[in-house]
Design an enzyme around this catalytic site. Structure first.
Site, short mmCIF file in Angstrom:
data_model
loop_
_atom_site.label_atom_id
_atom_site.label_comp_id
_atom_site.label_asym_id
_atom_site.label_seq_id
_atom_site.Cartn_x
_atom_site.Cartn_y
_atom_site.Cartn_z
N LYS A 114 0.57 2.68 14.42
CA LYS A 114 1.67 3.62 14.63
C LYS A 114 1.71 4.11 16.07
O LYS A 114 2.79 4.36 16.61
CB LYS A 114 1.56 4.81 13.67
N LYS A 196 4.94 -8.81 3.21
CA LYS A 196 5.28 -7.92 2.10
C LYS A 196 6.69 -7.34 2.31
O LYS A 196 7.05 -7.03 3.43
CB LYS A 196 4.23 -6.80 2.09
N LYS A 199 10.05 -1.26 3.56
CA LYS A 199 11.24 -0.48 3.86
C LYS A 199 11.52 -0.45 5.35
O LYS A 199 12.60 -0.08 5.77
CB LYS A 199 11.14 0.92 3.26
#
Ligand code: TRP
Length: 334
Positions: A114, A196, A199
């Protein structure tokens, strides 16, 4: 009667949930709610560690609550609440901060990822994220924590922090076990089936959101990546795209993979993709309708949150009092 074991999990009210979240998390939560004493939180305090639009964050909170309930999570059986409604989370996180080392937090994979993705906003909260998560879990003396495999490291550090506190003071926290999503039910990206479904993926056509309408679902499936063999066969190694679609079909229709594969024997990809699209839409439409109905009944949703926060607070405050006592915070006659 033996007391039920405690289960804790949470989801951030950011963006839309995908059918991958439904299969990997919410659906399992529904199955677990009878077996355990369940606490399910909407983690808005975690959400603000990356920049959020306030109006969207507020709206997503109720939407997520309505979605949980629409998917079958029963507020009569579980404690459903919003993290910021229970001040003990921030309070315990502060105490746990004092037994957690900067080096440990700097080494967290998700923090490093992040930080790279949000280089302009490497804030203290982002680094402290795992400590807040430990506080969430430890406040409720959770025995088990079902999470995605991407949260494993956070769960490990939660265990370390719990053990460290227990050793330094005296046994206080239950040391939780992670339950990592069942294999086999994983759903991958439609455009890049090696990844995967997520979102926050790069290609919006790669993910199907629980909020997508029938036309959107069918369009995204029509564009899904397959291969040139023109044979519907489950073979994740050599046919990742088609196998992923078969998994989706199987999950959405509650049929086995073999059964699903048989259904499409001799059929072309066009027909197959359309059938997968219809199956997904058939499954999510009733959930959307129920979510919409619930969102129109704000009084009900607010009563769920109020009762959830009260129940959560009672448990959390008990743990926090114990912690404050052990570390020597003067509490008068509390
Ligand atoms: N970090 C988790 C996620 O993004 C959400 C979360 C916050 C959580 N607190 C938690 C999950 C406590 C389990 C337990 O998926």
């Amino acid at each position: 009667m033996e007391e039920k074991k405690v289960l804790y999990s949470a989801v951030q009210p950011t963006n839309n949930l995908t059918i991958g979240n439904y299969v990997g998390a919410i659906r399992n939560w529904v199955q677990l709610q009878d077996e355990y004493r369940c606490y399910y939180a909407i983690a808005n305090m975690h959400a603000i560690t990356v920049r959020q639009d306030p109006a969207a964050l507020r709206k997503n909170t109720l939407q997520l609550l309505a979605l949980y309930i629409a998917c079958g999570i029963d507020p009569e059986k579980c404690v459903l609440y919003v993290q910021s409604h229970v001040p003990c989370h921030a309070e315990l996180a502060w105490v746990l901060n004092t037994i957690t080392y900067v080096g440990e937090m700097e080494r967290m994979t998700q923090f490093k990822d992040k930080s790279a993705r949000h280089a302009e906003n490497i804030n203290m909260g982002l680094m402290d994220y795992p400590v807040l998560m430990a506080a969430d879990i430890l406040l409720y003396q959770a025995d088990v924590v079902p999470v995605g495999i991407d949260q494993r490291q956070h769960l490990e550090i939660t265990r370390d922090i719990a053990i460290r506190f227990n050793n330094r003071y005296s046994p206080t926290f239950t040391v939780p076990e992670g339950i990592y999503g069942k294999v086999g039910a994983k759903i991958n990206d439609l455009q890049d089936p090696s990844k995967k479904m997520s979102k926050s993926g790069d290609d919006p056509n790669g993910a199907i959101f629980l909020s997508d309408d029938r036309d959107t679902v069918i369009r995204k499936l029509r564009r899904a990546v397959t291969d040139s063999e023109a044979c519907v066969r489950y073979d994740p190694e050599n046919k990742p795209g088609v196998s992923n679609l078969l998994s989706i079909y199987s999950v959405m229709t509650d049929k086995s993979i073999e059964e699903s594969q048989k259904e499409f024997e001799g059929k072309g990809y066009g027909e197959f993709k359309l059938a997968v699209g219809e199956a997904v839409a058939d499954r999510i439409e009733p959930v959307q309708a129920e979510q919409k109905r619930l969102l129109a009944d704000k009084g009900y949703l607010e009563s769920v949150l109020k009762s959830g926060a009260e129940q959560a607070f009672r448990t959390a405050r008990k743990t926090l009092d114990k912690v404050y006592r052990k570390i020597g915070f003067y509490q008068g006659d509390r």
